[in-house]
Each structure stands twice: as structure tokens, then as C-alpha cells.
Design a protein around this motif. Structure first.
Motif, short mmCIF file in Angstrom:
data_model
loop_
_atom_site.label_atom_id
_atom_site.label_comp_id
_atom_site.label_asym_id
_atom_site.label_seq_id
_atom_site.Cartn_x
_atom_site.Cartn_y
_atom_site.Cartn_z
N ASP A 73 0.82 -1.21 0.00
CA ASP A 73 0.00 0.00 0.00
C ASP A 73 0.85 1.26 0.00
O ASP A 73 0.34 2.36 -0.25
CB ASP A 73 -0.95 0.01 1.20
CG ASP A 73 -2.06 -1.01 1.08
OD1 ASP A 73 -2.44 -1.34 -0.07
OD2 ASP A 73 -2.55 -1.47 2.12
N ASP A 74 2.14 1.14 0.32
CA ASP A 74 3.03 2.29 0.26
C ASP A 74 3.49 2.50 -1.18
O ASP A 74 3.43 1.59 -2.01
CB ASP A 74 4.25 2.05 1.16
CG ASP A 74 3.87 1.96 2.63
OD1 ASP A 74 3.02 2.75 3.08
OD2 ASP A 74 4.42 1.07 3.33
N ALA A 75 3.93 3.70 -1.48
CA ALA A 75 4.32 4.05 -2.84
C ALA A 75 5.83 4.17 -2.96
O ALA A 75 6.51 4.60 -2.02
CB ALA A 75 3.67 5.37 -3.25
N VAL A 76 6.35 3.81 -4.13
CA VAL A 76 7.78 3.96 -4.42
C VAL A 76 7.92 4.57 -5.81
O VAL A 76 7.30 4.10 -6.77
CB VAL A 76 8.52 2.61 -4.38
CG1 VAL A 76 9.99 2.80 -4.79
CG2 VAL A 76 8.44 1.98 -2.99
N ARG A 151 0.02 5.49 5.40
CA ARG A 151 0.82 5.09 4.26
C ARG A 151 1.90 6.13 3.96
O ARG A 151 1.72 7.32 4.24
CB ARG A 151 -0.08 4.88 3.03
CG ARG A 151 -1.06 3.73 3.20
CD ARG A 151 -2.19 3.79 2.20
NE ARG A 151 -1.70 3.60 0.82
CZ ARG A 151 -2.49 3.70 -0.24
NH1 ARG A 151 -3.79 4.00 -0.10
NH2 ARG A 151 -2.00 3.51 -1.45
N VAL A 152 3.00 5.66 3.39
CA VAL A 152 4.12 6.55 3.09
C VAL A 152 4.54 6.40 1.63
O VAL A 152 4.23 5.40 0.98
CB VAL A 152 5.34 6.26 4.00
CG1 VAL A 152 4.94 6.35 5.46
CG2 VAL A 152 5.94 4.89 3.70
N ALA A 153 5.23 7.41 1.15
CA ALA A 153 5.83 7.37 -0.19
C ALA A 153 7.34 7.42 -0.03
O ALA A 153 7.86 8.17 0.80
CB ALA A 153 5.34 8.53 -1.03
N VAL A 154 8.02 6.63 -0.81
CA VAL A 154 9.48 6.63 -0.85
C VAL A 154 9.91 7.07 -2.24
O VAL A 154 9.47 6.51 -3.24
CB VAL A 154 10.05 5.24 -0.54
CG1 VAL A 154 11.57 5.23 -0.74
CG2 VAL A 154 9.72 4.83 0.89
#
Length: 331
Positions: A73-76, A151-154
Motif C-alpha cells: 500500500d506504500d508508494a515507491v 501510508r508513506v511514499a518513498v
């Protein structure tokens, strides 16, 4: 699992090694298939995998250490050298390989290729444009924040991209809005053929975090355990709503900037085999009693089986019909 302050436990370290082995096995297979039919004279447009190819051998500790803290669910967002990050974040190997081969069963139905992998299932994207992934990561982080999620984005880029306007604009806005972003810089010493000392005014991009009032940390020696610990702190901060962090990892590019790069600009080529992070980590884990030769062989065999199945899937997939070239391109 041990805390990020005490370092990863044995199970996590086995997982980190396994991820690194899978990433390397994949890149070795792509290297083989890419060069299989490029001759004579190395025609970049020929073969099963036409076009440029940028492979990530040596940079596996970044992908393994950072993505170990993420969920699907996190973004990269990644760079033009994206395969290790896509694999570590859980992208489907068959769909990714088909896209690299330009086939209809690929992520983008064969229209994007290896520098433009886009996967809604894992919230992953990459681009051939330097620092392009930083602003989109802010957009995703803003959406995560507005929806009240953890949720986080990397956002991953290279050290050369840290001199781009998009890098500084993104750090500023993320800090201003306290967005849940982890900015990661892969410092492999070379921006194509330009050494970082000839392009960057500071010895560590992590120091630039201070200009935006956010934490900055640099990990030396391509150490996957240290990457895991530092990324854990940054991801936890983002999930807690405390805003962005900047992490720079001094890693190594074992192969050329692109396939076909003669690397005449690199005086340290003879030293590169000794800097390979995978055998170094295997030796550390073996000395610690976490792995043995049989376990290492099993991991390599399992990785090879997965990768070869993905390559076979890609080769069996059809090429796009030229009459459909504009389908799925415009909305």
C-alpha cells in the motif's frame, strides 16, 4: 524482530540477503538476454530487449534495506535504474519482465520498457528523467495524508539528481506540509561519467536536509543492515505524521551506467569485485551463524527458478500489434 536501533534480527537479515540475491539474479538474467543478440557491432536497437538498459548490480542494499519496511500500500518512485527497487517492493516479476521485453503482457502492454515501469498494484513508478520521481511521490504522500492513513511514499534518485531543482523543490514542499515521504539518494559516485566531486558542492547530500528542517542521514559502505536501520527510523517518522526525512546511501554501481558503456572514465574498475555487497553480506551472515552454504545455495536456486520463469513468460508473450500503437496511450 529487533528494533531499528539495535539492528535487524536473524530472520530479517536472512530476508535482506534473500531479496538481494533475487535482485542480482534478475539483473544477471536481463544482462544475458540483452546481450544475446545485439551483435555484430552492438546495435542497441536489435534483439529481444531493444533500447538502452541500466542495471542495478551493486545497489541491492538500498532496495532491500528500504523496502523491507514497506507494504504494497506504500508508494515507491524510482529512477532509470529501477529493477532492484521494483523487485524489493514486490512487483510481479512476469509482468515486469514482459514489459522490459516490450510484450503485450507487460505492465504497460509493452509500451513503456524498462525505464517506465508503472504498477498500480504496488504503487510503483519510475522514469528516465532525472529527479522526476520526487514530485509524484509528494502527490501520493499528500493523498495519503489527506485520507488520514499511515501510508508513506518513498522517492529514490541518484546523487546527480540531488542537484536538480525538482529535488530541492520537493524537499521544501514536503517539509512545509509535513508529508509522509522518505527521500532516498543512491550515491554510486558517478553521474553517468561525471564523479560526484566534480558536480556537487557538498560531500554528503544528507547535509542538505538541514536547509529544510528535516532529518538527514548518510549510510556508508553499502551496508544493508545500516540501511535497514536508517530507513526504519525514516519510515516510522513518516507513518507517525512527523514529516519527511532524507537518507543517502553510499552504494556502488558494479556495471556500466548503461549496457555497452566501456567505463573508460573509471579508475577503480579493478577494485569493484571486492566491493560486491552480496558475497560480503553472505560472509557476515555465515560468520554470525545465520546462514550456511546449503541455505545460500537454496536461496540462489529459488531465485533462479523464479527469474527464469519470468523470462520464459516474457518470451512467450506476443509483441504489440503496430496497428494498436496508440491504444492505452491517451486517456
Amino acid at each position: 524482530m529487533s528494533s531499528t536501533d539495535s539492528g535487524p534480527g536473524a530472520e530479517v537479515r536472512r530476508g535482506l540477503y534473500e531479496t538481494m540475491v533475487l535482485c542480482r539474479t534478475y539483473e544477471e538474467a536481463i544482462l544475458r538476454e540483452y546481450h544475446a543478440d545485439k551483435g555484430p557491432g552492438f546495435d542497441i536497437g536489435k534483439g529481444l530487449v531493444p533500447g538502452e538498459m541500466h542495471l542495478s548490480a551493486g545497489q541491492e542494499p538500498v532496495a532491500a534495506g528500504v523496502c523491507a519496511h514497506l507494504t504494497r500500500d506504500d508508494a515507491v518512485t524510482a529512477t532509470h535504474r529501477p529493477h532492484h527497487l521494483a523487485i524489493a517492493h514486490g512487483m510481479d516479476l512476469e509482468a515486469m519482465t514482459a514489459e522490459i521485453f516490450g510484450r503485450v503482457d507487460g505492465l504497460g502492454r509493452g509500451r513503456g520498457g524498462h525505464m517506465h515501469l508503472f504498477d498500480p498494484a504496488t504503487h510503483f513508478s519510475c522514469s528516465g528523467i532525472i529527479a522526476e520521481g520526487y514530485p509524484p511521490a509528494l502527490g501520493m504522500a499528500f493523498a495519503f495524508q489527506r485520507r488520514g492513513t499511515d501510508r508513506v511514499a518513498v522517492a529514490v534518485t541518484g546523487e546527480g539528481a540531488a542537484n536538480q531543482g525538482a529535488f530541492h523543490e520537493s524537499l521544501n514542499l514536503a517539509a512545509l506540509w509535513r508529508l509522509p515521504v522518505v527521500f532516498v539518494v543512491e550515491d554510486n559516485d558517478w553521474g553517468i561519467s561525471v564523479p560526484r566531486s566534480a558536480s556537487t558542492a557538498v560531500p554528503s547530500n544528507a547535509t542538505r536536509a538541514a536547509a529544510y528542517g528535516i532529518p538527514g542521514e548518510r549510510v556508508e559502505d553499502n551496508d544493508v543492515d545500516a540501511v535497514w536501520a536508517a530507513a526504519g527510523r525514516a519510515v516510522a517518522r513518516a507513518r507517525a505524521g512527523d514529516g519527511p526525512s532524507l537518507l543517502e546511501v553510499h552504494t556502488v554501481r558494479l556495471w556500466g551506467h548503461f549496457e555497452g558503456d566501456a567505463q573508460g572514465y573509471r579508475p577503480e574498475l579493478a577494485e569493484l569485485p571486492g566491493r560486491d555487497p552480496i558475497p560480503r553480506y553472505a560472509a557476515r551472515l555465515t560468520d554470525a551463524g545465520i546462514l550456511d552454504a546449503a541455505a545460500i545455495d537454496r536461496m540462489k536456486a529459488a531465485a533462479s527458478e523464479r527469474v527464469e520463469a519470468a523470462v520464459a513468460f516474457a518470451k512467450a508473450s506476443a509483441l504489440p500489434d503496430p496497428s494498436d500503437a496508440l491504444d492505452f496511450v491517451f486517456a
